[in-house]
Structure formats: C-alpha cells, structure tokens
Design a protein around this motif. Structure first.
Motif: not given
Length: 119
Positions: A94-103
C-alpha cells in the motif's frame, strides 16, 4: 560424516546381525564396515537411510541411537507471526501504491505549471 559410531556395534549385536550382513547392505566390504564400527572410517550420509531400514527405525531415530543426536525440526511460524508478516507486506504494498500515486500527481501538477491550460 564425522560421527562417533561406537554405538553401531551395540545396535548391530542387539539386532543379531553380522558385520558381513550390514556391510553388504551398505555396499562395502567387511573390513571397511569393521573400521566403521571402530571409528576408523567415517559414516557416509547415504548410509543413514540404509541403516534405518535395516534396524527398523526412522532416520532421526537411527541418528539418535547411533550418535545421540536428533536433527532439530524447524520451528513452525505461529499464526500471529504469520498474520503480522502478512499485514506488514500489505502495508508495504500500500505504501508503494501511495508513493506511486503521489509521484503521478506531482508529475501532473508539474506539467500543469509548465503548460497551463488556455483561458
């Protein structure tokens, strides 16, 4: 393997087998087997299952009988630890998904600033 095989003599005589019989099972000559019982030859790992079958024991039982050693079984993972590990992996994903969406959002906003929409 470098084990103390002194107990092999005791086990063999208690079972009523001759050295020649066990030597034949192991595929070695009588003199080699004699050296094995007298700790002048090393027990091969592939000899363990043959000896276990000959003496009607499991491999851990034969190791215990011959050498006083039982291989440790791996400890099972407790259910709580499994759940914690699973939860931890889900949080990481989930953290990786959030970071990807933020980017993606940052990239989109950067483009908007560089190329604003016409009025």
């Amino acid at each position: 393997m470098n084990f103390n095989c002194t107990n092999l003599l005791k086990l063999r005589t208690r079972s009523g087998y001759s050295q020649e019989y066990i030597a034949d099972l192991l595929g070695i000559d009588h003199s080699c087997y004699n050296r094995l019982e007298n700790n002048k030859r090393r027990l091969r790992i592939e000899d363990i299952p043959v000896l276990a079958r000959a003496f009607g024991k499991s491999e851990p039982e034969i190791l215990e009988e011959l050498m006083g050693w039982i291989p440790a079984a791996p400890a099972p993972i407790p259910p709580a630890a499994e759940m914690t590990e699973t939860l931890f992996l889900r949080v990481i994903r989930e953290k990786d998904k959030v970071i990807e969406e933020k980017n993606r959002t940052i990239e989109f906003l950067s483009r908007m600033v560089q190329d604003p929409l016409p009025p």
